[in-house]
Design a protein around this motif. Structure first.
Motif, PDB file in Angstrom:
ATOM      1  N   MET A  37       2.116 -15.850   7.853  1.00  0.00           N
ATOM      2  CA  MET A  37       2.440 -14.496   8.337  1.00  0.00           C
ATOM      3  C   MET A  37       3.522 -14.536   9.392  1.00  0.00           C
ATOM      4  SD  MET A  37      -1.201 -12.572   8.809  1.00  0.00           S
ATOM      5  CE  MET A  37      -0.527 -11.067   9.462  1.00  0.00           C
ATOM      6  N   LEU A  38       4.381 -13.526   9.363  1.00  0.00           N
ATOM      7  CA  LEU A  38       5.385 -13.395  10.418  1.00  0.00           C
ATOM      8  C   LEU A  38       4.660 -12.972  11.700  1.00  0.00           C
ATOM      9  CD1 LEU A  38       8.123 -11.465   8.380  1.00  0.00           C
ATOM     10  CD2 LEU A  38       8.082 -13.903   8.991  1.00  0.00           C
ATOM     11  N   PRO A  39       5.270 -13.224  12.862  1.00  0.00           N
ATOM     12  CA  PRO A  39       4.604 -12.841  14.112  1.00  0.00           C
ATOM     13  C   PRO A  39       4.309 -11.332  14.136  1.00  0.00           C
ATOM     14  CG  PRO A  39       6.605 -14.114  14.528  1.00  0.00           C
ATOM     15  CD  PRO A  39       6.567 -13.855  13.066  1.00  0.00           C
ATOM     16  N   VAL A  40       3.125 -10.984  14.609  1.00  0.00           N
ATOM     17  CA  VAL A  40       2.728  -9.573  14.650  1.00  0.00           C
ATOM     18  C   VAL A  40       3.011  -9.015  16.046  1.00  0.00           C
ATOM     19  CG1 VAL A  40       0.830  -7.955  14.305  1.00  0.00           C
ATOM     20  CG2 VAL A  40       0.922 -10.063  12.951  1.00  0.00           C
ATOM     21  N   GLU A  41       3.942  -8.080  16.121  1.00  0.00           N
ATOM     22  CA  GLU A  41       4.296  -7.473  17.414  1.00  0.00           C
ATOM     23  C   GLU A  41       3.197  -6.487  17.829  1.00  0.00           C
ATOM     24  OE1 GLU A  41       6.966  -8.558  18.919  1.00  0.00           O
ATOM     25  OE2 GLU A  41       7.740  -9.682  17.191  1.00  0.00           O
ATOM     26  N   ASP A  42       3.151  -6.169  19.148  1.00  0.00           N
ATOM     27  CA  ASP A  42       2.095  -5.289  19.672  1.00  0.00           C
ATOM     28  C   ASP A  42       2.042  -3.928  18.993  1.00  0.00           C
ATOM     29  OD1 ASP A  42       1.476  -7.270  21.345  1.00  0.00           O
ATOM     30  OD2 ASP A  42       2.410  -6.395  23.143  1.00  0.00           O
ATOM     31  N   THR A  43       3.210  -3.435  18.591  1.00  0.00           N
ATOM     32  CA  THR A  43       3.267  -2.076  18.038  1.00  0.00           C
ATOM     33  C   THR A  43       2.959  -2.032  16.543  1.00  0.00           C
ATOM     34  OG1 THR A  43       5.589  -2.475  17.687  1.00  0.00           O
ATOM     35  CG2 THR A  43       4.996  -1.251  19.685  1.00  0.00           C
ATOM     36  N   GLU A  44       2.824  -3.200  15.928  1.00  0.00           N
ATOM     37  CA  GLU A  44       2.666  -3.251  14.470  1.00  0.00           C
ATOM     38  C   GLU A  44       1.192  -3.321  14.065  1.00  0.00           C
ATOM     39  OE1 GLU A  44       6.846  -5.717  13.810  1.00  0.00           O
ATOM     40  OE2 GLU A  44       4.942  -6.776  13.602  1.00  0.00           O
ATOM     41  N   SER A  45       0.945  -3.137  12.771  1.00  0.00           N
ATOM     42  CA  SER A  45      -0.417  -3.348  12.308  1.00  0.00           C
ATOM     43  C   SER A  45      -0.451  -4.265  11.090  1.00  0.00           C
ATOM     44  CB  SER A  45      -1.121  -2.020  12.004  1.00  0.00           C
ATOM     45  OG  SER A  45      -0.358  -1.246  11.142  1.00  0.00           O
ATOM     46  N   VAL A  46      -1.653  -4.693  10.780  1.00  0.00           N
ATOM     47  CA  VAL A  46      -1.871  -5.586   9.638  1.00  0.00           C
ATOM     48  C   VAL A  46      -2.904  -4.925   8.750  1.00  0.00           C
ATOM     49  CG1 VAL A  46      -2.769  -7.841   8.933  1.00  0.00           C
ATOM     50  CG2 VAL A  46      -1.357  -7.649  11.000  1.00  0.00           C
ATOM     51  N   LEU A  47      -2.578  -4.787   7.468  1.00  0.00           N
ATOM     52  CA  LEU A  47      -3.517  -4.204   6.517  1.00  0.00           C
ATOM     53  C   LEU A  47      -3.904  -5.260   5.503  1.00  0.00           C
ATOM     54  CD1 LEU A  47      -4.932  -1.645   5.263  1.00  0.00           C
ATOM     55  CD2 LEU A  47      -2.908  -1.444   3.799  1.00  0.00           C
ATOM     56  N   GLU A  48      -5.192  -5.559   5.448  1.00  0.00           N
ATOM     57  CA  GLU A  48      -5.643  -6.477   4.392  1.00  0.00           C
ATOM     58  C   GLU A  48      -6.134  -5.677   3.200  1.00  0.00           C
ATOM     59  OE1 GLU A  48      -8.828  -9.369   5.104  1.00  0.00           O
ATOM     60  OE2 GLU A  48      -8.721  -9.909   2.983  1.00  0.00           O
ATOM     61  N   ILE A  49      -5.578  -5.982   2.043  1.00  0.00           N
ATOM     62  CA  ILE A  49      -5.984  -5.318   0.799  1.00  0.00           C
ATOM     63  C   ILE A  49      -7.099  -6.130   0.141  1.00  0.00           C
ATOM     64  CG2 ILE A  49      -5.239  -4.698  -1.543  1.00  0.00           C
ATOM     65  CD1 ILE A  49      -2.468  -4.158  -0.450  1.00  0.00           C
ATOM     66  N   GLY A  50      -8.173  -5.464  -0.218  1.00  0.00           N
ATOM     67  CA  GLY A  50      -9.265  -6.107  -0.961  1.00  0.00           C
ATOM     68  C   GLY A  50      -9.889  -7.279  -0.232  1.00  0.00           C
ATOM     69  N   PRO A  51     -10.451  -7.049   0.956  1.00  0.00           N
ATOM     70  CA  PRO A  51     -11.022  -8.168   1.729  1.00  0.00           C
ATOM     71  C   PRO A  51     -12.257  -8.793   1.083  1.00  0.00           C
ATOM     72  CG  PRO A  51     -11.491  -6.061   2.795  1.00  0.00           C
ATOM     73  CD  PRO A  51     -10.499  -5.777   1.707  1.00  0.00           C
ATOM     74  N   GLY A  52     -12.968  -8.053   0.236  1.00  0.00           N
ATOM     75  CA  GLY A  52     -14.129  -8.627  -0.459  1.00  0.00           C
ATOM     76  C   GLY A  52     -15.139  -9.197   0.511  1.00  0.00           C
ATOM     77  N   ARG A  53     -15.391 -10.502   0.391  1.00  0.00           N
ATOM     78  CA  ARG A  53     -16.401 -11.149   1.231  1.00  0.00           C
ATOM     79  C   ARG A  53     -15.814 -11.626   2.557  1.00  0.00           C
ATOM     80  NH1 ARG A  53     -19.596 -15.658  -1.996  1.00  0.00           N
ATOM     81  NH2 ARG A  53     -17.552 -16.586  -1.730  1.00  0.00           N
ATOM     82  N   GLY A  54     -14.527 -11.349   2.769  1.00  0.00           N
ATOM     83  CA  GLY A  54     -13.944 -11.621   4.085  1.00  0.00           C
ATOM     84  C   GLY A  54     -13.336 -12.993   4.272  1.00  0.00           C
ATOM     85  N   ALA A  55     -12.981 -13.670   3.176  1.00  0.00           N
ATOM     86  CA  ALA A  55     -12.431 -15.031   3.286  1.00  0.00           C
ATOM     87  C   ALA A  55     -11.174 -15.070   4.159  1.00  0.00           C
ATOM     88  CB  ALA A  55     -12.110 -15.573   1.894  1.00  0.00           C
ATOM     89  N   LEU A  56     -10.296 -14.073   4.002  1.00  0.00           N
ATOM     90  CA  LEU A  56      -9.095 -14.027   4.843  1.00  0.00           C
ATOM     91  C   LEU A  56      -9.403 -13.329   6.163  1.00  0.00           C
ATOM     92  CD1 LEU A  56      -6.334 -12.936   2.260  1.00  0.00           C
ATOM     93  CD2 LEU A  56      -6.683 -15.204   3.229  1.00  0.00           C
ATOM     94  N   THR A  57     -10.219 -12.285   6.073  1.00  0.00           N
ATOM     95  CA  THR A  57     -10.507 -11.446   7.243  1.00  0.00           C
ATOM     96  C   THR A  57     -10.950 -12.258   8.458  1.00  0.00           C
ATOM     97  OG1 THR A  57     -11.390  -9.920   5.604  1.00  0.00           O
ATOM     98  CG2 THR A  57     -11.689  -9.322   7.930  1.00  0.00           C
ATOM     99  N   ARG A  58     -11.803 -13.252   8.212  1.00  0.00           N
ATOM    100  CA  ARG A  58     -12.351 -13.992   9.364  1.00  0.00           C
ATOM    101  C   ARG A  58     -11.266 -14.740  10.146  1.00  0.00           C
ATOM    102  NH1 ARG A  58     -17.005 -15.484   7.775  1.00  0.00           N
ATOM    103  NH2 ARG A  58     -16.936 -14.429   5.779  1.00  0.00           N
ATOM    104  N   HIS A  59     -10.100 -14.927   9.506  1.00  0.00           N
ATOM    105  CA  HIS A  59      -8.994 -15.580  10.223  1.00  0.00           C
ATOM    106  C   HIS A  59      -8.050 -14.552  10.853  1.00  0.00           C
ATOM    107  CE1 HIS A  59     -10.085 -19.449   8.464  1.00  0.00           C
ATOM    108  NE2 HIS A  59     -10.271 -18.784   7.340  1.00  0.00           N
ATOM    109  N   LEU A  60      -8.379 -13.275  10.726  1.00  0.00           N
ATOM    110  CA  LEU A  60      -7.483 -12.221  11.223  1.00  0.00           C
ATOM    111  C   LEU A  60      -8.089 -11.465  12.399  1.00  0.00           C
ATOM    112  CD1 LEU A  60      -6.407 -10.770   7.739  1.00  0.00           C
ATOM    113  CD2 LEU A  60      -4.913 -11.989   9.340  1.00  0.00           C
TER     114      LEU A  60
END
Ligand code: SAH
Length: 250
Positions: A25-48
Motif C-alpha cells: 500500500m502507498l502511504p496513507v495520509e491523515d486526510t485520506e481513507s482506506v476502503l476494504e472490499i469484501g473483508p469476509g473473515r478479516g484476513a486483511l482487515t486485521r493488518h489494517l
C-alpha cells in the motif's frame, strides 16, 4: 462456517500473504481513507486496524458483517453492510481513497469499471484478482490477453502486477490462480470525451479480428483515417486508441 459460492467467498488462510499485500500500500495520509472490499473473515482487515478511523469496510454478506463487528468492536461503526457495486467512494468523509481487497472474483469486471468511473476519488486500487484477469490488465498489443481491460486501465492507471498466489492459500481453494494488481491513477486529460474513448474501445474489441473500418461501423464518426481503417483492434496500442477516438462523436 457458511460459505457462499455466489459471493466468491474464498478466504485467505496465509497471514504472510495478507501482510505482503498490505506492505504494498502507498502511504496513507491523515486526510485520506482506506476502503476494504469484501473483508469476509478479516484476513486483511486485521493488518489494517492501525488505520483506526480512516478505515472502512464494505461486505455484502450479513453473516460476515456480524462476525467482523464482534471480532473488531473498535471499528464496528465503519463496517458497511452492502453491495460495493452500488457504493460511491465520494460517500466517505476522508478523500481520496485507497481501495484494497481480496476481491470477489465473480464481479471482477464490474469492480474494474467502477475503479475507472471513480478514479478521481482514488489514490490507489490494490487487489487480489484471478491471475488471468490480472494478465488481461497488463497485456500488450498483439497478445491473446490484450483487450478492453488492457486499453482502458493502462490509459487511466499505472498498472503493476505484483505476485501470483496459489489456490492453496485460500479456504476453500478457488479453481484458478490469483495475482495481486495495483492501479494508481495517472494525471491525464484525454483529447476527447472519456465516454467516446470507452465506447470506441468496447466496440473495437467486440469484433477483435475485423478491420476497424468494419468493427466500428455504426458509431457516429467524422472520418476514420486510412492508417486506422485497415488495422484490427488487437494491433493498436492504448495511446493509438485515444487518437482514434478523437475522430468520433457522441
Ligand atoms: N478478504 C477476505 C475475503 C475474500 S472472499 C479474505 O481475504 O479472506 C470475497 C469477499 O467479498 C466475501 O467475503 C464476499 O462475501 C464479499 N463480497 C462478494 N460480493 C460482494 C459485493 N458485491 N459487495 C461487497 N462484498 C462482496
Amino acid at each position: 462456517m457458511k460459505l457462499k459460492k455466489s459471493l466468491g467467498q474464498h478466504f485467505l488462510i496465509q497471514p504472510s500473504i495478507a501482510q505482503k499485500i498490505i506492505s504494498l500500500m502507498l502511504p496513507v495520509e491523515d486526510t485520506e481513507s482506506v476502503l476494504e472490499i469484501g473483508p469476509g473473515r478479516g484476513a486483511l482487515t486485521r493488518h489494517l486496524l492501525h488505520l483506526k478511523n480512516q478505515l472502512w469496510l464494505i461486505e455484502k454478506d450479513v453473516f460476515w458483517v456480524e462476525y467482523l463487528k464482534k471480532q473488531f468492536p473498535d471499528i464496528e461503526n465503519r463496517i458497511i453492510c452492502g453491495d460495493v457495486l452500488e457504493f460511491s467512494l465520494s460517500n466517505l468523509p476522508q478523500q481520496p481513497v485507497h481501495v484494497i481487497g481480496n476481491m470477489p472474483y465473480n464481479i471482477s469486471g464490474p469492480l474494474l469499471f467502477m475503479a475507472i468511473e471513480q478514479k478521481d476519488n482514488l489514490v490507489e486500487w490494490l487487489g487480489m484478482l484471478q491471475k488471468e484477469v490480472v494478465e488481461r490488465i497488463i497485456a500488450h498489443p498483439g497478445t491473446k490477453s490484450y483487450g478492453i481491460l488492457s486499453v482502458l486501465l493502462q490509459i487511466f492507471f499505472h498498472v503493476k502486477k505484483h505476485f501470483v498466489v496459489s489456490p492453496f492459500a485460500f479456504q476453500p481453494p478457488p479453481q484458478v490462480n490469483s495475482a495481486v494488481i495495483q492501479l494508481v491513477p495517472k494525471k491525464i486529460t484525454l483529447p476527447c470525451p472519456e465516454q467516446i474513448f470507452i465506447t470506441v474501445v468496447k466496440h473495437a474489441f467486440k469484433q477483435r479480428r475485423k478491420k476497424l473500418s468494419n468493427a466500428l461501423k455504426g458509431l457516429p464518426l467524422n472520418k476514420i483515417p486510412n492508417s486506422f481503417a485497415n488495422k484490427r483492434a488487437e494491433e493498436l496500442n492504448p495511446q493509438e486508441f485515444v487518437e482514434l477516438s478523437t475522430y468520433y462523436e457522441l
